[in-house]
Enzyme design. Structure first.
Site, mmCIF file in Angstrom:
data_model
loop_
_atom_site.group_PDB
_atom_site.id
_atom_site.type_symbol
_atom_site.label_atom_id
_atom_site.label_comp_id
_atom_site.label_asym_id
_atom_site.label_seq_id
_atom_site.Cartn_x
_atom_site.Cartn_y
_atom_site.Cartn_z
ATOM 1 C CB SER A 131 -0.917 0.004 1.226
ATOM 2 O OG SER A 131 -0.167 -0.021 2.423
ATOM 3 C CE1 TYR A 154 8.849 -2.597 1.824
ATOM 4 C CE2 TYR A 154 6.985 -1.102 2.102
ATOM 5 C CZ TYR A 154 7.489 -2.385 1.971
ATOM 6 O OH TYR A 154 6.635 -3.466 1.973
#
Length: 331
Positions: A131, A154
């Protein structure tokens, strides 16, 4: 689920990161249906105790190796029909502290796995997306085809995974499915270490009669997703016969939003059923973390429509299950 997994009888499934939190739960589910499982893990974040119960199962094969080494990926993919790729270095703060290692594992390692899967003639490559890919896009709920700019190293790595998966379908005809996980929690999620996820970390602190510390005022919210929902959609992704469901990405969530203060309060309430002293523990606050998005909420309509995803656990039910497991295993 029994009927759909019958399709995998006699097949071999590789679970990368199979000694980790999500990976070990996937291994356990597959083995429970008499499916052959290969687990590839370097135990950087995975734990040997997570796979110890499987070692005596003749359908289970453990390969200690690293996805950053292409030869390890080729070895693991030999004779494999399907892949559940869970191996990655998670955590936004970890990626901010050490972007090079995060990129090496999550991008170079991912590419190694795609190449090895292609070379081995793997039928389907299902991978853990994130997400975090939605970045600074503020609209809620999050819909798969609209993303923003990444807010951490990330997040960049997980978006690059999606781009590589798309190219490998177009260039090499490797079928892929990406699953954008939203704050997964449940049994075997590690509460220790600098980068522990919020739920097991808070649970451990409450059990130890320590005050959990919320980043910010507690108004930030997340779409927390219980592990059994994640298992369900992974199995659906492995077994679907719907060609329209392939070569795209899906949100994996509950479709409901919980603030961090609501989360901490629920955990406190559920744990206090085992130990009344937990009722009197203060919840503390500190500054917000760099790279954290304020709110996250998923639309799961696409997953429901194309992958027959039907999450069985809402946040409250999932937390009760998780708390029970942690109480039995952390004391």
């Amino acid at each position: 689920m029994t009927a759909q997994l019958k399709k995998l009888e006699g097949k071999q499934v590789l679970v990368t990161g199979g000694a980790g939190f999500i990976g070990s739960n996937l291994c356990e589910t597959l083995l429970g249906y008499n499916i052959k499982v290969v687990c590839l893990d370097n135990f950087a974040t995975g734990k040997r105790e997570n796979v110890a119960p499987f070692l005596k199962n003749s359908n289970f094969k453990l390969i200690e190796g690293d996805i950053r080494r292409l030869e390890d990926c080729h070895t693991a993919c030999h004779g494999v029909d399907f892949i559940l790729h869970q191996a990655a270095l998670g955590s936004v703060p970890r990626s901010i502290k050490d972007p090079i290692t995060t990129n090496a594992v999550n991008v170079s390692g991912f590419l190694n796995m795609l190449v090895a899967a292609r070379d081995a003639g793997v039928k389907r490559f299902v991978y853990a997306a994130s997400s975090s890919t939605y970045g600074d896009h503020e609209a809620l709920p999050k819909v798969e085809d609209t993303i923003g700019n990444p807010l951490s190293p990330y997040a960049i790595t997980k978006y690059v995974n999606e781009l590589y998966a798309d190219i490998f379908k177009k260039t090499y005809n490797l079928d892929t499915i990406g699953l954008r996980y939203f704050n997964v929690f449940g049994k075997r999620q590690d509460p220790s270490g600098a980068y522990a996820a919020v739920i097991p970390k808070f649970v451990q602190q409450f059990i130890r009669h320590e005050s959990p510390v919320i980043n910010g005022d507690g108004s930030y919210s997340r779409d927390f997703t219980y592990i059994d929902n994640v298992i369900q959609i992974n199995m659906n992704a492995l077994t679907t016969n719907n060609v329209n469901a392939l070569n795209t990405v899906y949100n994996v969530a509950c479709g409901e939003r919980t603030t961090l203060i609501e989360l901490a309060t629920m955990l406190k309430t559920y744990l206090a059923q085992f130990d009344d002293a937990i009722n009197h523990i203060e919840i503390k606050h500190t500054e917000n973390r760099i790279g954290d998005i304020p709110h996250s909420l998923a639309s799961i309509d696409k997953a429901k429509t194309l992958l027959n995803y039907n999450p069985k656990y809402n946040v409250s039910a999932g937390l009760k299950e998780a708390v029970q497991w942690y109480w039995e295993n952390l004391k």
